[in-house]
Design an enzyme around this catalytic site. Structure first.
Site, PDB file in Angstrom:
ATOM      1  N   ALA A  59      14.658 -15.578  15.709  1.00 59.58           N
ATOM      2  CA  ALA A  59      13.191 -15.667  15.662  1.00 59.58           C
ATOM      3  C   ALA A  59      12.548 -14.306  15.955  1.00 59.58           C
ATOM      4  O   ALA A  59      13.030 -13.543  16.781  1.00 59.58           O
ATOM      5  CB  ALA A  59      12.722 -16.694  16.681  1.00 59.58           C
TER       6      ALA A  59
ATOM      7  N   HIS B 150       0.856  -1.192   0.000  1.00 62.85           N
ATOM      8  CA  HIS B 150       0.000   0.000   0.000  1.00 62.85           C
ATOM      9  C   HIS B 150       0.889   1.238   0.000  1.00 62.85           C
ATOM     10  O   HIS B 150       2.028   1.177   0.463  1.00 62.85           O
ATOM     11  CB  HIS B 150      -0.909   0.028   1.233  1.00 62.85           C
ATOM     12  CG  HIS B 150      -1.838  -1.143   1.315  1.00 62.85           C
ATOM     13  ND1 HIS B 150      -2.915  -1.306   0.494  1.00 62.85           N
ATOM     14  CD2 HIS B 150      -1.810  -2.228   2.116  1.00 62.85           C
ATOM     15  CE1 HIS B 150      -3.529  -2.429   0.781  1.00 62.85           C
ATOM     16  NE2 HIS B 150      -2.879  -3.026   1.768  1.00 62.85           N
TER      17      HIS B 150
HETATM   18  C1  COA Z   1      19.310 -17.014  16.561  1.00 64.69           C
HETATM   19  C2  COA Z   1      19.434 -18.064  17.649  1.00 64.69           C
HETATM   20  C3  COA Z   1      19.721 -19.438  17.022  1.00 64.69           C
HETATM   21  C4  COA Z   1      20.602 -17.629  18.501  1.00 64.69           C
HETATM   22  O1  COA Z   1      20.808 -18.564  19.497  1.00 64.69           O
HETATM   23  P1  COA Z   1      22.096 -18.395  20.494  1.00 64.69           P
HETATM   24  O2  COA Z   1      23.326 -18.280  19.690  1.00 64.69           O
HETATM   25  O3  COA Z   1      21.992 -19.483  21.501  1.00 64.69           O
HETATM   26  O4  COA Z   1      21.810 -16.971  21.108  1.00 64.69           O
HETATM   27  P2  COA Z   1      21.735 -16.538  22.649  1.00 64.69           P
HETATM   28  O5  COA Z   1      20.483 -17.067  23.245  1.00 64.69           O
HETATM   29  O6  COA Z   1      23.046 -16.857  23.292  1.00 64.69           O
HETATM   30  O7  COA Z   1      21.605 -14.964  22.523  1.00 64.69           O
HETATM   31  C5  COA Z   1      22.660 -14.161  22.037  1.00 64.69           C
HETATM   32  C6  COA Z   1      22.191 -12.736  22.015  1.00 64.69           C
HETATM   33  O8  COA Z   1      21.204 -12.625  20.992  1.00 64.69           O
HETATM   34  C7  COA Z   1      19.996 -12.098  21.504  1.00 64.69           C
HETATM   35  N1  COA Z   1      18.889 -12.790  20.847  1.00 64.69           N
HETATM   36  C8  COA Z   1      18.698 -14.107  20.761  1.00 64.69           C
HETATM   37  N2  COA Z   1      17.574 -14.364  20.092  1.00 64.69           N
HETATM   38  C9  COA Z   1      17.036 -13.182  19.756  1.00 64.69           C
HETATM   39  C10 COA Z   1      15.870 -12.802  19.079  1.00 64.69           C
HETATM   40  N3  COA Z   1      15.034 -13.718  18.598  1.00 64.69           N
HETATM   41  N4  COA Z   1      15.630 -11.507  18.871  1.00 64.69           N
HETATM   42  C11 COA Z   1      16.489 -10.580  19.366  1.00 64.69           C
HETATM   43  N5  COA Z   1      17.621 -10.881  20.037  1.00 64.69           N
HETATM   44  C12 COA Z   1      17.883 -12.162  20.225  1.00 64.69           C
HETATM   45  C13 COA Z   1      20.044 -12.415  22.984  1.00 64.69           C
HETATM   46  O9  COA Z   1      19.262 -11.523  23.740  1.00 64.69           O
HETATM   47  C14 COA Z   1      21.517 -12.277  23.303  1.00 64.69           C
HETATM   48  O10 COA Z   1      21.818 -10.907  23.434  1.00 64.69           O
HETATM   49  P3  COA Z   1      22.903 -10.420  24.534  1.00 64.69           P
HETATM   50  O11 COA Z   1      24.207 -11.036  24.075  1.00 64.69           O
HETATM   51  O12 COA Z   1      22.879  -8.918  24.419  1.00 64.69           O
HETATM   52  O13 COA Z   1      22.439 -10.949  25.839  1.00 64.69           O
HETATM   53  C15 COA Z   1      18.143 -18.184  18.505  1.00 64.69           C
HETATM   54  O14 COA Z   1      18.021 -17.073  19.378  1.00 64.69           O
HETATM   55  C16 COA Z   1      16.904 -18.221  17.638  1.00 64.69           C
HETATM   56  O15 COA Z   1      16.279 -17.217  17.313  1.00 64.69           O
HETATM   57  N6  COA Z   1      16.533 -19.411  17.185  1.00 64.69           N
HETATM   58  C17 COA Z   1      15.478 -19.508  16.195  1.00 64.69           C
HETATM   59  C18 COA Z   1      14.689 -20.752  16.427  1.00 64.69           C
HETATM   60  C19 COA Z   1      13.705 -20.893  15.307  1.00 64.69           C
HETATM   61  O16 COA Z   1      13.044 -19.968  14.897  1.00 64.69           O
HETATM   62  N7  COA Z   1      13.615 -22.075  14.791  1.00 64.69           N
HETATM   63  C20 COA Z   1      12.801 -22.307  13.623  1.00 64.69           C
HETATM   64  C21 COA Z   1      12.006 -23.502  13.773  1.00 64.69           C
HETATM   65  S1  COA Z   1      11.221 -23.802  12.268  1.00 64.69           S
END
Ligand code: COA
Length: 218
Positions: free
Chosen positions: A193, A147
């Protein structure tokens, strides 16, 4: 091959234990393979109807929604998987995969070995997705705002901004993320995510948040 492995499994454990621990899982696997075969035909009809180019060995669970606008192209590579049923991915799919082109000249290109679960990809200009790309549950990729920002133009379908999107090879996009117009995501990067990606993301990083920023290097 898989059947032989199951039989080997069965020989190595008691029947009672097999029934308790493995039967439900194995029946589900067979049911899933059967469903993939059935849905292949259903999706094939839609692919042919809409003139979508699909490579070899693509699989479909549930029926993908295709909509190809006249004089546009939807090209999908080999070995891609489309999951469109609520039972097809345990993380929880909210809708069927929707793959569409919206405007004359649009080109939506997907590489080999990509996976989609309830993804909505709408292309008004150009969307290019590389090889080995995974789009988590309910991801939205759209290269257009759909849009106008101008209220007067909004209902006349004019003044709409579109910019091409490029998603590199080996990218993983986390569940419920939104990839907006003009975005380039570099090879081997991960989008966390629930992110909203509005700017470019380099190669080999984890990025996330709203708007998405680089969190760390990989
Ligand atoms: C991206 C991902 C794999 C990272 O995992 P990780 O390396 O274990 O990351 P951590 O949990 O150690 O977090 C690291 C930093 O990223 C940040 N972070 C993690 N996920 C985040 C998100 N979704 N949005 C914003 N920030 C995020 C954390 O707050 C942390 O920040 P900090 O260092 O300032 O404290 C995980 O967070 C994620 O999003 N997994 C997606 C799962 C998914 O969607 N699967 C699909 C199934 S079909």
């Amino acid at each position: 091959m898989q059947f032989k492995l199951w039989m080997l499994h069965l020989n190595l454990m008691s029947a009672k234990r097999y029934i308790k621990e493995y039967l439900a899982h194995h029946l589900y696997c067979v049911w899933r393979i059967f469903k993939i075969k059935c849905y292949f035909t259903l999706n094939q009809i839609s692919i042919t109807y809409w003139g979508v180019k699909v490579g070899k060995k693509c699989s479909f669970l549930g029926s993908t929604i295709f909509r190809r606008y006249p004089e546009t192209a939807i090209i999908i590579g080999n070995n891609c998987a489309f999951q469109s049923s609520d039972w097809s991915n345990i993380v929880g799919i909210c809708r069927r995969c929707m793959i569409s082109t919206l405007k004359k000249g649009a080109v939506l290109k997907i590489g080999d070995k990509c996976g989609f679960s309830g993804a909505a990809i709408s292309c008004a200009e150009s969307i290019t997705i590389g090889d080995n790309v995974l789009l988590g549950i309910n991801v939205i990729v759209t290269d257009t705002d759909h849009h106008s920002l101008n209220a007067k133009q909004r209902f006349e379908n004019i003044g709409i901004t579109s910019k091409p999107i490029v998603i590199g090879n080996d990218v993983w996009i986390g569940t419920n993320s939104i990839i907006l117009k003009g975005v380039n995501i570099g090879d081997n990067s991960v989008i966390a995510a629930g992110s909203v990606v509005v700017g470019d993301i380099p190669d080999n990083v984890v990025a996330g948040g709203v708007p998405a920023k680089v969190i760390r290097k990989l």
